[in-house]
Design an enzyme around this catalytic site. Structure first.
Site, short mmCIF file in Angstrom:
data_model
loop_
_atom_site.label_atom_id
_atom_site.label_comp_id
_atom_site.label_asym_id
_atom_site.label_seq_id
_atom_site.Cartn_x
_atom_site.Cartn_y
_atom_site.Cartn_z
N GLU A 126 0.86 -1.19 0.00
CA GLU A 126 0.00 0.00 0.00
C GLU A 126 0.89 1.24 0.00
O GLU A 126 2.12 1.12 0.20
CB GLU A 126 -0.90 0.00 1.25
N GLY A 130 5.18 -0.54 2.44
CA GLY A 130 6.02 -1.18 1.44
C GLY A 130 6.90 -2.20 2.13
O GLY A 130 6.50 -3.35 2.35
N GLN A 336 28.11 -0.36 -21.11
CA GLN A 336 29.47 0.17 -21.25
C GLN A 336 30.20 -0.49 -22.44
O GLN A 336 30.88 0.18 -23.20
CB GLN A 336 30.25 -0.07 -19.95
N GLU A 363 9.18 -7.28 -4.36
CA GLU A 363 9.10 -8.49 -3.51
C GLU A 363 10.09 -8.39 -2.34
O GLU A 363 10.70 -9.37 -1.92
CB GLU A 363 9.29 -9.77 -4.34
N1 COS Z 1 7.57 -17.28 7.31
C1 COS Z 1 6.67 -17.52 8.29
N2 COS Z 1 6.39 -16.61 9.25
C2 COS Z 1 7.02 -15.43 9.19
C3 COS Z 1 7.96 -15.11 8.20
C4 COS Z 1 8.23 -16.10 7.23
N3 COS Z 1 9.10 -15.90 6.25
N4 COS Z 1 8.42 -13.86 8.41
C5 COS Z 1 7.80 -13.40 9.50
N5 COS Z 1 6.96 -14.35 9.97
C6 COS Z 1 6.10 -14.26 11.17
C7 COS Z 1 6.95 -14.02 12.40
O1 COS Z 1 7.40 -15.24 12.95
C8 COS Z 1 5.98 -13.30 13.30
O2 COS Z 1 5.12 -14.26 13.89
P1 COS Z 1 4.62 -14.07 15.42
O3 COS Z 1 3.59 -12.99 15.35
O4 COS Z 1 4.04 -15.39 15.75
O5 COS Z 1 5.82 -13.69 16.22
C9 COS Z 1 5.14 -12.48 12.34
O6 COS Z 1 5.25 -13.11 11.07
C10 COS Z 1 5.64 -11.06 12.24
O7 COS Z 1 7.01 -11.11 11.86
P2 COS Z 1 8.02 -9.94 12.14
O8 COS Z 1 7.86 -9.44 13.55
O9 COS Z 1 9.37 -10.36 11.69
O10 COS Z 1 7.42 -8.82 11.16
P3 COS Z 1 7.96 -7.38 10.79
O11 COS Z 1 6.80 -6.46 10.78
O12 COS Z 1 9.16 -7.02 11.58
O13 COS Z 1 8.36 -7.54 9.22
C11 COS Z 1 9.69 -8.10 7.31
C12 COS Z 1 9.23 -8.46 8.74
C13 COS Z 1 10.40 -6.76 7.24
C14 COS Z 1 10.62 -9.22 6.89
C15 COS Z 1 8.44 -8.08 6.39
O14 COS Z 1 7.66 -6.97 6.67
C16 COS Z 1 8.80 -8.05 4.92
O15 COS Z 1 9.10 -9.08 4.31
N6 COS Z 1 8.77 -6.85 4.31
C17 COS Z 1 8.93 -6.76 2.87
C18 COS Z 1 7.60 -6.92 2.24
C19 COS Z 1 7.70 -7.14 0.78
O16 COS Z 1 8.36 -8.05 0.31
N7 COS Z 1 6.98 -6.30 0.04
C20 COS Z 1 6.85 -6.48 -1.34
C21 COS Z 1 5.42 -6.75 -1.59
S1 COS Z 1 5.08 -7.92 -2.78
S2 COS Z 1 5.74 -7.16 -4.43
#
Ligand code: COS
Length: 384
Positions: A126, A130, A336, A363
């Site tokens: 959104e 991001g 280049q 992603e």
């Molecule tokens: N597989 C399974 N579970 C996962 C996971 C994974 N790969 N990554 C995180 N989780 C779970 C965590 O274990 C946590 O679970 P609990 O609530 O039980 O503790 C929950 O999800 C939240 O995880 P976390 O606290 O790590 O979340 P954050 O908000 O800190 O975000 C990142 C983690 C930054 C890695 C995530 O937001 C991300 O991947 N951001 C990028 C998004 C992206 O790729 N955007 C592009 C969109 S598609 S084009």
């Protein structure tokens, strides 16, 4: 390098390569200029049975996994990183159903995607969510037998062109990342509309639009898994599709490398082909090293995932970072090698350079991937 692909994998790769060389390469520059969505190329992929390579046979696919999907993406991207995205973006939109769909949902949606009749898309991002995927504001409220969706998704690949959308929305704000849920939304549902087509630097044959939900009512049967699983659906999907981005990057890099080698053999300066100069040879050698290293990491990661491994966030992030950084470096170097001609639009390398950039961004940016890798490393170390 021999990657010991099975006979079927080799056939899939060769078929995708043939389509890339004969049908995509000749139109890639035109599609880029016009920003034309490749429905005709998707029809060719459909007729060749490639749309369902990663979908189980019982739902009309070829029963392959991430490696088969990545082989197709790599070959198509060698010809055009934008056109390949109609296929790869559909994979991203479909994996939530493959991974978390119930039998009815799989039976309803997967056969049409496998046959190429329908494209899919994935709605997570959104305007203010991001990298911080947990910041999404779109809501889904249960009202009787329906969920009512409100909010706007941004920069959605295949937006407006796909028929099937997997969308993550908030069902319980107080629960943070555990308060999201994932839904299947069909194009044509009242209250579901699209924003204007985005004007992008690269991957211009791909279509990127907003998804707008205004009191959009969908049957509660369209919930994927259960309430509260939306963030996990998204993360587990991305763990499987990031190697697809890596494959797109790999294909773009391979295409740029082939352009650079060919040009260096034809271009004469100081009475000799520029390929005879060590300055050019070293650039080509470095390109080849990086591409082969990226390919080895991507294929091995795909095999690791397809072997049934439980946790591969780190490996998936690693191959996405390495291949996309490689694509960026290789395409800049290809420009280049072609010099002034490389900067001109009648040669494909400037387009490949523009196409490569997004692979470091979408992603999950490469900075987010490095966070994922580092956190996994620290977690593993603390268990020892
Ligand atoms: N597989 C399974 N579970 C996962 C996971 C994974 N790969 N990554 C995180 N989780 C779970 C965590 O274990 C946590 O679970 P609990 O609530 O039980 O503790 C929950 O999800 C939240 O995880 P976390 O606290 O790590 O979340 P954050 O908000 O800190 O975000 C990142 C983690 C930054 C890695 C995530 O937001 C991300 O991947 N951001 C990028 C998004 C992206 O790729 N955007 C592009 C969109 S598609 S084009």
């Amino acid at each position: 390098m021999n990657y010991f692909l099975t006979e079927e994998q080799q056939m899939i790769k060769e078929l995708a390569a043939k389509i890339a060389d004969e049908k995509i390469a000749p139109v890639a520059i035109q599609y880029d200029e016009e920003g034309k969505f490749p429905h005709d190329i998707m029809k060719i992929l459909a007729d060749s049975d490639l749309c369902g390579v990663y979908i189980a046979e019982e739902y009309g696919g070829l029963g392959g996994g991430i490696l088969e999907m990545s082989l197709v993406v790599e070959e198509l991207s060698r010809a055009c990183g934008g056109i390949s995205l109609a296929f790869a973006g559909t994979g991203l939109g479909t994996f939530p159903i493959i991974l978390f769909g119930n039998e009815e949902q799989k039976k309803k949606y997967l056969p049409d995607i496998a046959s190429g009749k329908k494209l899919a898309a994935f709605g997570l991002t959104e305007a203010n969510a991001g990298s911080d995927a947990a910041g999404i504001q779109t809501t889904a409220v249960l009202d009787g037998d329906e969920y009512v969706l409100n909010g706007t998704k941004q920069w959605i690949t295949n937006g407006g062109e796909a028929e099937v959308y997997t969308v993550v929305a908030c069902t319980n704000r107080s629960k943070g990342a555990r308060g999201f849920s994932a839904f299947i939304v069909e194009k044509g549902t009242p209250g579901f509309s699209f924003g204007k087509k985005e004007n992008k630097m690269g991957i211009r044959a791909s279509c990127t639009r907003e998804l707008v939900f205004e009191n959009c009512r969908i049957p509660k049967e369209n919930l994927l898994s259960r309430e509260g699983m939306g963030f996990i659906v998204a993360m587990k999907t991305l763990d499987r599709t990031r190697p697809g981005v890596a494959s797109q990057a790999l294909g773009i890099a391979q295409g740029a490398f082939e352009d650079a080698v060919k040009y260096s053999r034809q271009r004469v300066q100081f009475n000799q082909a520029i390929s005879s100069f060590q300055a050019i040879q070293h650039i080509l050698a470095d390109m080849a090293i990086q591409i082969e290293a990226a390919r080895a990491l991507v294929y091995q990661t795909c095999r690791f995932i397809d072997s049934g491994a439980k946790d591969f966030s780190k490996e998936s992030a690693m191959c996405k970072v390495f291949a996309s950084d490689t694509a960026m470096k290789v395409t800049v170097d290809a420009v280049q090698v072609l010099g002034g001609y490389g900067y001109m639009k009648e040669y494909p390398v400037e387009k490949r350079m523009r196409d490569a950039k997004i692979t470091q961004i979408y992603e999950g940016t490469n900075q987010i991937q490095r966070n994922v890798i580092a956190l996994e490393l620290i977690k593993e170390s603390s268990k020892k």
